[in-house]
Enzyme design. Structure first.
Site, mmCIF file in Angstrom:
data_model
loop_
_atom_site.group_PDB
_atom_site.id
_atom_site.type_symbol
_atom_site.label_atom_id
_atom_site.label_comp_id
_atom_site.label_asym_id
_atom_site.label_seq_id
_atom_site.Cartn_x
_atom_site.Cartn_y
_atom_site.Cartn_z
ATOM 1 N N ASP A 54 55.846 0.932 37.402
ATOM 2 C CA ASP A 54 56.543 2.218 37.313
ATOM 3 C C ASP A 54 57.639 2.305 38.377
ATOM 4 O OD1 ASP A 54 54.965 2.564 39.534
ATOM 5 O OD2 ASP A 54 53.899 4.333 38.778
ATOM 6 N N ASP A 93 52.135 -1.024 33.719
ATOM 7 C CA ASP A 93 51.717 0.109 34.550
ATOM 8 C C ASP A 93 51.521 1.353 33.689
ATOM 9 O OD1 ASP A 93 51.048 0.532 37.167
ATOM 10 O OD2 ASP A 93 53.111 0.586 37.916
ATOM 11 N N LYS A 123 47.672 -1.384 34.496
ATOM 12 C CA LYS A 123 47.360 -1.058 35.894
ATOM 13 C C LYS A 123 47.391 0.446 36.074
ATOM 14 C CE LYS A 123 50.405 -1.605 39.472
ATOM 15 N NZ LYS A 123 50.456 -0.214 39.980
ATOM 16 N N GLU A 125 46.585 3.659 39.286
ATOM 17 C CA GLU A 125 46.401 3.898 40.719
ATOM 18 C C GLU A 125 45.142 4.720 40.973
ATOM 19 O OE1 GLU A 125 49.909 5.683 42.437
ATOM 20 O OE2 GLU A 125 51.202 4.018 41.821
ATOM 21 N N GLU A 192 48.222 -2.086 48.568
ATOM 22 C CA GLU A 192 49.606 -1.860 49.007
ATOM 23 C C GLU A 192 49.639 -1.208 50.385
ATOM 24 O OE1 GLU A 192 52.221 -0.036 46.143
ATOM 25 O OE2 GLU A 192 53.840 0.195 47.614
HETATM 26 O O1 KIV Z 1 55.133 -0.228 40.112
HETATM 27 C C1 KIV Z 1 55.130 -1.216 40.842
HETATM 28 O O2 KIV Z 1 56.091 -1.976 40.920
HETATM 29 C C2 KIV Z 1 53.922 -1.480 41.631
HETATM 30 C C3 KIV Z 1 53.987 -2.578 42.636
HETATM 31 C C4 KIV Z 1 54.738 -2.133 43.822
HETATM 32 C C5 KIV Z 1 52.638 -3.099 42.966
HETATM 33 O O3 KIV Z 1 52.955 -0.813 41.481
#
Ligand code: KIV
Length: 275
Positions: A54, A93, A123, A125, A192
């Site tokens: 994202d 994401d 992915k 969070e 992170e």
């Molecule tokens: O969205 C993204 O690019 C990320 C990375 C920084 C791990 O989550």
């Protein structure tokens, strides 16, 4: 075992291949990618997994943070990265607002990433607070990558995205989150902006790979935002960013010469014109 035998050449890398690499002690790399062209280059360079992050909100769409990017925008970038690659695992994401409300909406949006985008994994969070979502996706057969430490979708409660997370007691909480994600079936966890010692400790405690970004050398794998890695982004960057090229200067120079040639009438010349 040789690299050629260890990594598949004629098919996409799977989450099992990533786990196998970690089990044999091999460090592997990820980069973000948002388009077919860069995705193909990174795959050719040996990047095993690409994240359509994202961060595209900032890197592609010009927003100040990651919050505004939508599922529709993400899905079309995911599809481009999939089209541009043959072997890299593509992780999509889940953007802000696409999973926080609960397992049902998380599942619907993750399914979009796989069905419409062609991604192999998603992915999201958070740790224990998103376990119901992680469980629902894993039960549906969708590989899930967790993301702990600095979680940019929470920028408004974190008070900025430059802060190191997980110091002091927060480190214990982060470790508990990581263990909970592993128990729920996540196949990897991004760490992170956390102290290197914590990155190492979490990596020792988990069987699944940790993917560090500002989490020190003790992680099983590393990820960077590609434009940071290649020196395309301007301004002050976090300490963990290493610029492997100066793409900004190279592009600026190329574009400047083009502008000058056009102004001088020296482009196009005969060699670049049709008879
Ligand atoms: O969205 C993204 O690019 C990320 C990375 C920084 C791990 O989550």
């Amino acid at each position: 075992m040789s690299d050629v035998l260890a990594w598949p050449a004629g098919r996409r890398i799977t989450v099992r291949d990533l786990q196998a690499a970690t089990d044999r002690g091999e460090r592997w790399s990820m980069l973000t990618s948002y388009d077919a062209l860069t995705a193909g280059v990174f795959e050719q360079a040996g990047v095993r997994a690409l994240l359509v992050g994202d961060t595209s909100a900032e890197m592609v769409l010009g927003y100040p943070d990651t919050l505004p990017v939508t599922m529709d925008q993400m899905v079309s970038m995911v599809a481009a990265v999939v089209r541009g690659t043959r072997t890299a695992l593509v992780v999509a994401d889940l953007p802000f607002g696409s999973y926080q409300a609960g397992p049902e909406i998380a599942l619907a949006n993750a399914v979009r990433h796989l069905k419409e985008g062609g991604a192999q994994a998603v992915k999201l969070e958070g740790g224990r607070r998103v376990l119901p979502q992680v469980t629902a996706l894993v039960q549906a057969g969708i590989p899930v990558m967790g993301h702990l430490g600095l979680t940019p979708q929470s920028v408004n409660v974190l008070g900025g995205v430059r802060r190191v997370q997980g110091r002091g007691d927060a480190g214990e909480e982060l470790l508990a989150d990581a263990l909970a994600l592993e128990r729920a079936g996540a196949f990897a966890v991004v760490l992170e902006s956390v102290p290197a010692g914590l990155g190492h400790r979490v990596s020792e405690a988990l069987r699944i790979p940790t993917v560090g970004i500002g989490a020190g050398p003790g992680c099983d794998a590393q990820i960077m935002v590609w434009a940071d890695m290649a020196g395309l982004t301007a301004g002050r960057l976090p300490r963990f960013v290493k610029r492997y090229a100066d793409l900004r200067a190279a592009l600026l120079e190329a574009a400047g010469r083009y502008v000058a040639d056009v102004a001088a009438g020296s482009y196009p010349d005969a060699a670049h014109s049709y008879a």
